[in-house]
Design an enzyme around this catalytic site. Structure first.
Site, mmCIF file in Angstrom:
data_model
loop_
_atom_site.group_PDB
_atom_site.id
_atom_site.type_symbol
_atom_site.label_atom_id
_atom_site.label_comp_id
_atom_site.label_asym_id
_atom_site.label_seq_id
_atom_site.Cartn_x
_atom_site.Cartn_y
_atom_site.Cartn_z
ATOM 1 N N ASP A 45 32.033 -6.974 21.198
ATOM 2 C CA ASP A 45 33.054 -7.990 20.971
ATOM 3 C C ASP A 45 34.201 -7.455 20.120
ATOM 4 O O ASP A 45 35.349 -7.880 20.274
ATOM 5 C CB ASP A 45 32.430 -9.218 20.303
ATOM 6 C CG ASP A 45 31.553 -10.003 21.273
ATOM 7 O OD1 ASP A 45 31.772 -9.900 22.496
ATOM 8 O OD2 ASP A 45 30.648 -10.724 20.810
ATOM 9 N N GLY A 46 33.899 -6.515 19.214
ATOM 10 C CA GLY A 46 34.963 -5.901 18.426
ATOM 11 C C GLY A 46 35.944 -5.143 19.302
ATOM 12 O O GLY A 46 37.152 -5.128 19.039
ATOM 13 N N ASP A 154 34.595 -19.352 -2.287
ATOM 14 C CA ASP A 154 34.786 -17.978 -1.816
ATOM 15 C C ASP A 154 35.888 -17.872 -0.772
ATOM 16 O O ASP A 154 36.534 -16.826 -0.661
ATOM 17 C CB ASP A 154 33.482 -17.439 -1.229
ATOM 18 C CG ASP A 154 32.477 -17.055 -2.312
ATOM 19 O OD1 ASP A 154 32.827 -17.156 -3.502
ATOM 20 O OD2 ASP A 154 31.343 -16.665 -1.968
ATOM 21 N N SER A 162 36.265 -20.327 21.094
ATOM 22 C CA SER A 162 35.475 -19.132 21.414
ATOM 23 C C SER A 162 35.007 -18.441 20.141
ATOM 24 O O SER A 162 33.902 -17.899 20.083
ATOM 25 C CB SER A 162 36.280 -18.165 22.290
ATOM 26 O OG SER A 162 37.519 -17.837 21.693
ATOM 27 N N ALA A 166 31.159 -17.133 16.318
ATOM 28 C CA ALA A 166 31.164 -15.923 15.495
ATOM 29 C C ALA A 166 30.930 -16.282 14.017
ATOM 30 O O ALA A 166 29.943 -16.922 13.680
ATOM 31 C CB ALA A 166 32.471 -15.176 15.714
ATOM 32 N N TYR A 167 31.852 -15.897 13.127
ATOM 33 C CA TYR A 167 31.686 -16.130 11.687
ATOM 34 C C TYR A 167 31.481 -17.613 11.400
ATOM 35 O O TYR A 167 30.675 -18.005 10.548
ATOM 36 C CB TYR A 167 32.918 -15.595 10.962
ATOM 37 C CG TYR A 167 32.801 -15.519 9.459
ATOM 38 C CD1 TYR A 167 31.573 -15.555 8.816
ATOM 39 C CD2 TYR A 167 33.943 -15.388 8.673
ATOM 40 C CE1 TYR A 167 31.480 -15.475 7.438
ATOM 41 C CE2 TYR A 167 33.863 -15.312 7.294
ATOM 42 C CZ TYR A 167 32.630 -15.356 6.679
ATOM 43 O OH TYR A 167 32.541 -15.279 5.316
ATOM 44 N N SER A 170 27.916 -18.762 11.425
ATOM 45 C CA SER A 170 27.122 -18.371 10.265
ATOM 46 C C SER A 170 27.418 -19.241 9.050
ATOM 47 O O SER A 170 26.626 -19.289 8.102
ATOM 48 C CB SER A 170 27.380 -16.893 9.919
ATOM 49 O OG SER A 170 28.686 -16.709 9.398
ATOM 50 N N ASN A 228 41.484 -7.634 11.770
ATOM 51 C CA ASN A 228 42.573 -7.025 11.002
ATOM 52 C C ASN A 228 42.664 -7.648 9.608
ATOM 53 O O ASN A 228 42.717 -8.871 9.469
ATOM 54 C CB ASN A 228 43.907 -7.217 11.730
ATOM 55 C CG ASN A 228 43.931 -6.533 13.082
ATOM 56 O OD1 ASN A 228 43.538 -5.367 13.204
ATOM 57 N ND2 ASN A 228 44.369 -7.241 14.116
#
Length: 267
Positions: A45-46, A154, A162, A166-167, A170, A228
C-alpha cells in the site's frame, strides 16, 4: 495503451516490474512516464501511495492497478504470479474475451495549510495527521466555521473512506465504504479534564462540510499527508474537506470493498 510501472524497490518487485515490461512490450503496450493511461503499482500500500503522489497532478486522467508483494496490499487486486493474466486483461486478450476495465472512483481529502510563512495545498488518498514533535498539542477544532472543541493530546487524524481502514482503524475509527463521500476525524490519545473536553469519539463529516484546525500556542508540529512528513513550527490553521477530485482504480475483475476488507483483516 500507455502505461507506467512503479515498484517498491525490493528484488521481487523489481523482477516483477521487468517481467511486466516484457509482457507489455510483446502485446504492443507503450511505456509512457509522462502521460500514462494506467499506472501499475507493484509492492504494498505504501507503493500505491507513492504512485498516487507521483502522478497527483494527473489523477483525473489515469487509473491505478495494484500488484501485491507487500505486507497488506489493501489497494492491490493482483498477486505476484498473475502478471500474464493482468496484461492479457489490460490488452483485452484474456480467456474470457475482451473486457473493458471497470473504473471505480474513491473520494480524496483536500487540505489547505495556512502558515505564517505562506499557504500550501495538498491532496491525501489515505489520511492527514497532525502531531506534536515535543509533546502534546493544543488545537481548536471548528466545524463549518463554528467552534466545536478545544483539543489537547497526541494528535488528530483526518481520513478518507479508503483511508478509514488504515491509521484511522487503529484509533478506533469506523471503516467507511468509499461510495460515501465523507471525511472522518479521529483523536489520538486525547486528554480530558475540566479544562480540555473533547468528544472522545470519531466523527464523520459529509462532503458539503469542512473542519478547521487552529494551532493555539507556539508548538513544533509534524504534519503527515499519507506517507509524506512536513515539520512545521509556524502553523496557523488547516482546512480539511472532501476534495472535488477522485482517484480512479481499474478493476478487471470483481473485488467488492467489503471482500477487500475481509481478505485484509479477517482471512
Amino acid at each position: 495503451m500507455r502505461y507506467y510501472v512503479l515498484d517498491r524497490g525490493d528484488q521481487l518487485s523489481i523482477d516483477l516490474s521487468q517481467q511486466f515490461h516484457k509482457l507489455a512490450e510483446a502485446r504492443g503496450m507503450q511505456l509512457d512516464a509522462e502521460t500514462p493511461e494506467i499506472v501499475v503499482s507493484i509492492g504494498g500500500d505504501g507503493t500505491m501511495l507513492h504512485a498516487f503522489h507521483t502522478f497527483i497532478d494527473r489523477i483525473s486522467q489515469l487509473a491505478f492497478v495494484g500488484v501485491h508483494t507487500g505486507h497488506l496490499g489493501f489497494y492491490a487486486d493482483w498477486q505476484a504470479d498473475e502478471l500474464p493474466a493482468l496484461v492479457d486483461y489490460m490488452c483485452g486478450r484474456s480467456d474470457a474475451g475482451a473486457r473493458r476495465a471497470k473504473i471505480v472512483k474513491y473520494p480524496l481529502l483536500e487540505l489547505e495549510i495556512h502558515k505564517k510563512s505562506g499557504t500550501t495545498s495538498h491532496i491525501a488518498l489515505n489520511e492527514f495527521t497532525l502531531k506534536g514533535i515535543d509533546g502534546t498539542i493544543v488545537i481548536q477544532i471548528d466545524i463549518n466555521d463554528e467552534t466545536f472543541e478545544m483539543f489537547r493530546g497526541d494528535g488528530i487524524c483526518i481520513s478518507t473512506p479508503s483511508g478509514s481502514t488504515a491509521y484511522n482503524k487503529s484509533l478506533g475509527g469506523a471503516m467507511v465504504h468509499p461510495t460515501i463521500e465523507a471525511l472522518q476525524i479521529a483523536e489520538i490519545a486525547s486528554i480530558n479534564n475540566r479544562v480540555f473536553r473533547t468528544m472522545g469519539s470519531p466523527l464523520l463529516l459529509p462532503k458539503h462540510h469542512h473542519c478547521d484546525i487552529f494551532s493555539c500556542k507556539e508548538q513544533r508540529l509534524m504534519l503527515t499527508v499519507d506517507h509524506n512528513n512536513y515539520p512545521i513550527d509556524d502553523l496557523v490553521s488547516v482546512r480539511c474537506q472532501v476534495s472535488d477530485k477522485k482517484v480512479s482504480f481499474a478493476r478487471y475483475r470483481p473485488f467488492p470493498f467489503w471482500n477487500r476488507v475481509r481478505s485484509s483483516f479477517l482471512v
